[in-house]
Design a protein around this motif. Structure first.
Motif, PDB file in Angstrom:
ATOM      1  N   VAL A   1      37.918  53.718  68.834  1.00  0.00           N
ATOM      2  CA  VAL A   1      37.522  53.507  67.443  1.00  0.00           C
ATOM      3  C   VAL A   1      36.680  52.237  67.474  1.00  0.00           C
ATOM      4  CG1 VAL A   1      38.263  53.133  65.077  1.00  0.00           C
ATOM      5  CG2 VAL A   1      39.626  54.591  66.589  1.00  0.00           C
TER       6      VAL A   1
ATOM      7  N   SER B   1      37.273  58.377  57.472  1.00  0.00           N
ATOM      8  CA  SER B   1      37.517  57.417  56.397  1.00  0.00           C
ATOM      9  C   SER B   1      38.454  56.317  56.877  1.00  0.00           C
ATOM     10  CB  SER B   1      38.151  58.123  55.187  1.00  0.00           C
ATOM     11  OG  SER B   1      37.272  59.083  54.652  1.00  0.00           O
ATOM     12  N   ILE B   2      38.121  55.104  56.556  1.00  0.00           N
ATOM     13  CA  ILE B   2      38.964  53.969  56.935  1.00  0.00           C
ATOM     14  C   ILE B   2      40.318  54.106  56.226  1.00  0.00           C
ATOM     15  CG2 ILE B   2      39.171  51.450  56.847  1.00  0.00           C
ATOM     16  CD1 ILE B   2      36.062  51.401  56.824  1.00  0.00           C
ATOM     17  N   GLY B   3      41.392  53.985  56.976  1.00  0.00           N
ATOM     18  CA  GLY B   3      42.718  54.141  56.405  1.00  0.00           C
ATOM     19  C   GLY B   3      43.286  55.540  56.549  1.00  0.00           C
TER      20      GLY B   3
ATOM     21  N   GLN C   1      31.044  47.621  62.012  1.00  0.00           N
ATOM     22  CA  GLN C   1      30.969  48.252  60.691  1.00  0.00           C
ATOM     23  C   GLN C   1      29.963  49.388  60.702  1.00  0.00           C
ATOM     24  OE1 GLN C   1      32.583  47.523  57.264  1.00  0.00           O
ATOM     25  NE2 GLN C   1      31.921  49.620  57.642  1.00  0.00           N
TER      26      GLN C   1
ATOM     27  N   GLU D   1      32.883  60.494  62.247  1.00  0.00           N
ATOM     28  CA  GLU D   1      33.104  59.512  61.188  1.00  0.00           C
ATOM     29  C   GLU D   1      34.423  59.844  60.501  1.00  0.00           C
ATOM     30  OE1 GLU D   1      29.905  60.773  58.840  1.00  0.00           O
ATOM     31  OE2 GLU D   1      28.338  59.693  59.935  1.00  0.00           O
TER      32      GLU D   1
ATOM     33  N   PHE E   1      32.519  53.886  57.016  1.00  0.00           N
ATOM     34  CA  PHE E   1      33.461  54.725  57.738  1.00  0.00           C
ATOM     35  C   PHE E   1      33.810  54.042  59.055  1.00  0.00           C
ATOM     36  CE2 PHE E   1      31.713  58.017  55.006  1.00  0.00           C
ATOM     37  CZ  PHE E   1      32.796  58.872  54.793  1.00  0.00           C
ATOM     38  N   ALA E   2      34.859  54.536  59.697  1.00  0.00           N
ATOM     39  CA  ALA E   2      35.122  54.175  61.088  1.00  0.00           C
ATOM     40  C   ALA E   2      34.420  55.210  61.957  1.00  0.00           C
ATOM     41  CB  ALA E   2      36.621  54.165  61.361  1.00  0.00           C
TER      42      ALA E   2
ATOM     43  N   ASP F   1      34.487  48.961  67.395  1.00  0.00           N
ATOM     44  CA  ASP F   1      34.693  47.679  66.716  1.00  0.00           C
ATOM     45  C   ASP F   1      33.389  47.162  66.098  1.00  0.00           C
ATOM     46  OD1 ASP F   1      35.771  45.296  65.860  1.00  0.00           O
ATOM     47  OD2 ASP F   1      35.611  44.335  67.820  1.00  0.00           O
TER      48      ASP F   1
ATOM     49  N   GLU G   1      44.564  56.694  63.278  1.00  0.00           N
ATOM     50  CA  GLU G   1      45.484  55.940  64.131  1.00  0.00           C
ATOM     51  C   GLU G   1      46.055  56.826  65.228  1.00  0.00           C
ATOM     52  OE1 GLU G   1      49.363  52.963  63.783  1.00  0.00           O
ATOM     53  OE2 GLU G   1      48.328  53.677  61.984  1.00  0.00           O
TER      54      GLU G   1
ATOM     55  N   TYR H   1      34.297  56.849  65.736  1.00  0.00           N
ATOM     56  CA  TYR H   1      35.032  56.924  66.997  1.00  0.00           C
ATOM     57  C   TYR H   1      34.198  57.640  68.051  1.00  0.00           C
ATOM     58  CZ  TYR H   1      36.237  61.870  66.169  1.00  0.00           C
ATOM     59  OH  TYR H   1      36.179  63.230  65.960  1.00  0.00           O
TER      60      TYR H   1
END
Length: 249
Positions: free
Chosen positions: A163, A146-148, A167, A144, A182-183, A165, A153, A185
């Motif tokens: 990552v 954090s987004i951003g 929520q 997990e 969270f994102a 696709d 990236e 992956y």
């Protein structure tokens, strides 16, 4: 003629960088347990971190020989006897995945490669867990982020990383809090994967919530039901659009 003064032995010694050691915490009496949790508390906000009692309880389970196909690990990086980094994670035998929990580095030790060394060591431990528990090579790692987070990236540029696709939510860790977005992956270690079947992803999500976060009935939580609904009607989940390598020039 004046001679240049030779530095005193003590001065030379003082410029030698202290040796960094990485080890695993396996005993609740280890002072590094409390010290590493202090670093965790300074790095992550309250709603994103488990309690120290949770860490202690998990180590007690290990010391008592109660684990079956699950193995939790806490690694610490120490310099001069002080904890300057930590990495935690869990191997889940039923899905043959390693799950990265927390990675934290003290501010004065960042950008020195300690984080990469901790993650590499944790991955090696997951690999040994897989051979010992599942009898086969580790299939992948999930985590997990954090987004951003800029690191996300960079991670997404790897051919074997998705990552995902959809929520994702981390369950609430305290009764008064809400679930945290969270994102999520997935890093494949057995060849590149372009997507995950929804059935496989559902099992992964349930296992993470049920066994890592110890949520007794994940389907009783609104955030978990929201994730399940988001997967309805889909056969696979691939790379999130913002990280789609094919869409980039």
């Amino acid at each position: 003629m004046k001679r240049s003064a030779r530095p005193a032995r003590s001065a030379v010694t003082s410029r030698v960088k202290p040796r960094l050691t990485i080890r695993e915490v396996t005993d609740v009496a280890d002072p590094a347990l409390k010290e590493s949790y202090g670093l965790l508390r300074r790095t992550f906000r309250r709603g994103e971190r488990v309690t120290l009692a949770e860490w202690r309880g998990t180590i007690v389970e290990r010391m008592s020989g109660l684990w079956t196909d699950l193995a939790w690990h806490l690694l610490v990086a120490e310099r001069d006897g002080q904890v300057v980094g930590l990495a935690s994670g869990t191997y889940l035998g039923n899905v043959n995945l390693g799950v990265i929990g927390y990675l934290a580095i003290s501010p004065d030790a960042r950008s020195t490669g300690i984080g990469s060394r901790l993650r590499t060591r944790l991955r090696a431990i997951f690999g040994r867990d897989a051979l010992r528990i599942a009898g086969e090579p580790l299939s992948g790692i999930i985590g997990e982020v954090s987004i951003g987070n800029p690191w996300l990236e960079a991670l997404a540029k790897r051919e074997n990383v998705l990552v995902l696709d959809f929520q994702y939510f981390q369950p609430r860790l305290y009764p008064e809090d809400a679930a945290s977005p969270f994102a999520l992956y997935h890093e494949s270690l057995l060849g590149t994967r372009r997507s995950l079947p929804v059935g496989e992803l559902r099992r992964i999500l349930y296992t993470v919530w049920r066994r890592i976060y110890r949520v007794g009935r994940p389907l009783s939580r609104p955030a978990f039901r929201k994730m399940m609904r988001a997967l309805d009607g889909r056969r696979t989940v691939g790379q999130a659009g913002a990280f789609n390598r094919r869409s980039r020039p």
